[in-house]
Design a protein around this motif. Structure first.
Motif, PDB file in Angstrom:
ATOM      1  N   ALA A 111       0.838  -1.200   0.000  1.00  0.00           N
ATOM      2  CA  ALA A 111       0.000   0.000   0.000  1.00  0.00           C
ATOM      3  C   ALA A 111       0.872   1.249   0.000  1.00  0.00           C
ATOM      4  O   ALA A 111       0.597   2.218  -0.724  1.00  0.00           O
ATOM      5  CB  ALA A 111      -0.930   0.003   1.207  1.00  0.00           C
ATOM      6  N   LEU A 112       1.927   1.215   0.778  1.00  0.00           N
ATOM      7  CA  LEU A 112       2.846   2.352   0.841  1.00  0.00           C
ATOM      8  C   LEU A 112       3.557   2.558  -0.491  1.00  0.00           C
ATOM      9  O   LEU A 112       3.626   3.676  -1.004  1.00  0.00           O
ATOM     10  CB  LEU A 112       3.853   2.112   1.970  1.00  0.00           C
ATOM     11  CG  LEU A 112       4.775   3.237   2.365  1.00  0.00           C
ATOM     12  CD1 LEU A 112       4.014   4.481   2.758  1.00  0.00           C
ATOM     13  CD2 LEU A 112       5.663   2.776   3.519  1.00  0.00           C
ATOM     14  N   TRP A 113       4.084   1.479  -1.060  1.00  0.00           N
ATOM     15  CA  TRP A 113       4.782   1.578  -2.352  1.00  0.00           C
ATOM     16  C   TRP A 113       3.851   2.067  -3.446  1.00  0.00           C
ATOM     17  O   TRP A 113       4.202   2.928  -4.242  1.00  0.00           O
ATOM     18  CB  TRP A 113       5.382   0.237  -2.754  1.00  0.00           C
ATOM     19  CG  TRP A 113       6.485  -0.263  -1.887  1.00  0.00           C
ATOM     20  CD1 TRP A 113       7.300   0.463  -1.058  1.00  0.00           C
ATOM     21  CD2 TRP A 113       6.895  -1.618  -1.733  1.00  0.00           C
ATOM     22  NE1 TRP A 113       8.183  -0.351  -0.408  1.00  0.00           N
ATOM     23  CE2 TRP A 113       7.960  -1.636  -0.808  1.00  0.00           C
ATOM     24  CE3 TRP A 113       6.464  -2.815  -2.282  1.00  0.00           C
ATOM     25  CZ2 TRP A 113       8.602  -2.809  -0.433  1.00  0.00           C
ATOM     26  CZ3 TRP A 113       7.102  -3.978  -1.910  1.00  0.00           C
ATOM     27  CH2 TRP A 113       8.156  -3.975  -0.998  1.00  0.00           C
ATOM     28  N   ALA A 114       2.638   1.505  -3.503  1.00  0.00           N
ATOM     29  CA  ALA A 114       1.686   1.888  -4.546  1.00  0.00           C
ATOM     30  C   ALA A 114       1.322   3.364  -4.442  1.00  0.00           C
ATOM     31  O   ALA A 114       1.257   4.074  -5.451  1.00  0.00           O
ATOM     32  CB  ALA A 114       0.430   1.022  -4.469  1.00  0.00           C
ATOM     33  N   ALA A 115       1.098   3.835  -3.233  1.00  0.00           N
ATOM     34  CA  ALA A 115       0.769   5.249  -3.049  1.00  0.00           C
ATOM     35  C   ALA A 115       1.942   6.136  -3.455  1.00  0.00           C
ATOM     36  O   ALA A 115       1.755   7.178  -4.090  1.00  0.00           O
ATOM     37  CB  ALA A 115       0.378   5.511  -1.597  1.00  0.00           C
ATOM     38  N   ALA A 116       3.148   5.712  -3.122  1.00  0.00           N
ATOM     39  CA  ALA A 116       4.330   6.507  -3.463  1.00  0.00           C
ATOM     40  C   ALA A 116       4.566   6.530  -4.972  1.00  0.00           C
ATOM     41  O   ALA A 116       5.082   7.523  -5.502  1.00  0.00           O
ATOM     42  CB  ALA A 116       5.554   5.967  -2.740  1.00  0.00           C
ATOM     43  N   LEU A 117       4.187   5.483  -5.659  1.00  0.00           N
ATOM     44  CA  LEU A 117       4.309   5.480  -7.118  1.00  0.00           C
ATOM     45  C   LEU A 117       3.392   6.518  -7.744  1.00  0.00           C
ATOM     46  O   LEU A 117       3.722   7.111  -8.770  1.00  0.00           O
ATOM     47  CB  LEU A 117       3.987   4.096  -7.694  1.00  0.00           C
ATOM     48  CG  LEU A 117       5.051   3.032  -7.489  1.00  0.00           C
ATOM     49  CD1 LEU A 117       4.521   1.663  -7.921  1.00  0.00           C
ATOM     50  CD2 LEU A 117       6.325   3.376  -8.250  1.00  0.00           C
ATOM     51  N   LEU A 125       8.487   8.476   2.446  1.00  0.00           N
ATOM     52  CA  LEU A 125       8.107   7.406   3.368  1.00  0.00           C
ATOM     53  C   LEU A 125       8.772   6.091   2.994  1.00  0.00           C
ATOM     54  O   LEU A 125       9.184   5.326   3.866  1.00  0.00           O
ATOM     55  CB  LEU A 125       6.590   7.240   3.406  1.00  0.00           C
ATOM     56  CG  LEU A 125       5.801   8.441   3.927  1.00  0.00           C
ATOM     57  CD1 LEU A 125       4.309   8.182   3.818  1.00  0.00           C
ATOM     58  CD2 LEU A 125       6.196   8.776   5.351  1.00  0.00           C
ATOM     59  N   VAL A 126       8.877   5.812   1.710  1.00  0.00           N
ATOM     60  CA  VAL A 126       9.521   4.582   1.256  1.00  0.00           C
ATOM     61  C   VAL A 126      11.037   4.702   1.421  1.00  0.00           C
ATOM     62  O   VAL A 126      11.699   3.778   1.889  1.00  0.00           O
ATOM     63  CB  VAL A 126       9.145   4.275  -0.207  1.00  0.00           C
ATOM     64  CG1 VAL A 126       9.907   3.069  -0.729  1.00  0.00           C
ATOM     65  CG2 VAL A 126       7.639   4.048  -0.324  1.00  0.00           C
ATOM     66  N   ARG A 127      11.572   5.850   1.062  1.00  0.00           N
ATOM     67  CA  ARG A 127      13.020   6.058   1.182  1.00  0.00           C
ATOM     68  C   ARG A 127      13.486   6.007   2.622  1.00  0.00           C
ATOM     69  O   ARG A 127      14.619   5.596   2.901  1.00  0.00           O
ATOM     70  CB  ARG A 127      13.409   7.391   0.558  1.00  0.00           C
ATOM     71  CG  ARG A 127      13.374   7.370  -0.940  1.00  0.00           C
ATOM     72  CD  ARG A 127      13.924   8.667  -1.486  1.00  0.00           C
ATOM     73  NE  ARG A 127      13.765   8.710  -2.907  1.00  0.00           N
ATOM     74  CZ  ARG A 127      13.440   9.803  -3.565  1.00  0.00           C
ATOM     75  NH1 ARG A 127      13.237  10.940  -2.923  1.00  0.00           N
ATOM     76  NH2 ARG A 127      13.314   9.764  -4.874  1.00  0.00           N
TER      77      ARG A 127
END
Length: 187
Positions: A111-117, A125-127
């Motif tokens: 969910a975090l990765w998809a939102a960051a994309l 947040l991902v970094r």
């Protein structure tokens, strides 16, 4: 006789709303996240969600930040485990296996990765996880090995997302042992 007044807990209500948004993000892709659905899940009046989060983007970001905070707790656990006497690649493999075997954690990261994309403002947040993980690893392996291990973990997490079973512990341990030997300066 009147009912006793309920004690107001604005921060508790805000946390309840954020947790409800996190749960809904983990159940779907986030496209169907609405103030109304969050209010229903949190069992609060609809006006409460908009009182604390004027926009849906604000609410989504707060939920994603909550997911990122859980990742931060994972970094602390990894740092402490690797600092323990006798720890090594096997310790790291066991921790990472526990992580990729945890379906809820994998869904949260997805969910975090998809939102960051979709939103460059969320890349931080991902970094944050990636930078923190490589920093922990640099205390034990070369900077290039730390990067290789972090990238491998991202791949192992994606693998777990699309397969019935995550990578087994022996496979993780073998890959970590090899990647830990990568030498060189800054990656």
């Amino acid at each position: 006789m009147t009912a006793p007044a309920r004690k107001r807990d604005p921060e508790g209500r805000r946390r309840t709303i954020v947790q409800a948004a996190v749960e809904l993000l983990l159940e779907g892709d986030g496209a169907d996240l609405t103030h109304r659905r969050v209010a229903a899940r949190a069992e609060v009046p609809l006006g409460s969600t908009t009182q604390y989060f004027a926009t849906l983007a604000d609410l989504r970001t707060a939920a994603l930040e909550e997911i990122a905070a859980a990742n931060e707790a994972g970094l602390v656990e990894i740092r402490e485990a690797l600092a323990a006497p006798g720890s090594g690649p096997g310790t790291l493999a066991a921790l990472l296996h526990d992580y990729i075997a945890d379906e809820e954690r994998i869904r949260a990261d997805n969910a975090l990765w998809a939102a960051a994309l979709r939103d460059a403002e969320l890349h931080r947040l991902v970094r944050h996880w990636y930078d923190g993980f490589t920093a922990v690893l640099r205390d034990h392996v070369s900077p290039r090995a730390a990067v290789a291990l972090a990238v491998y973990l991202d791949g192992a997490a994606m693998h777990a997302s699309f397969h019935d079973e995550p990578l087994d512990l022996a496979s993780l341990a073998a890959a970590i042992a090899v990647l830990s030997t990568v030498e060189g300066g800054e990656a």
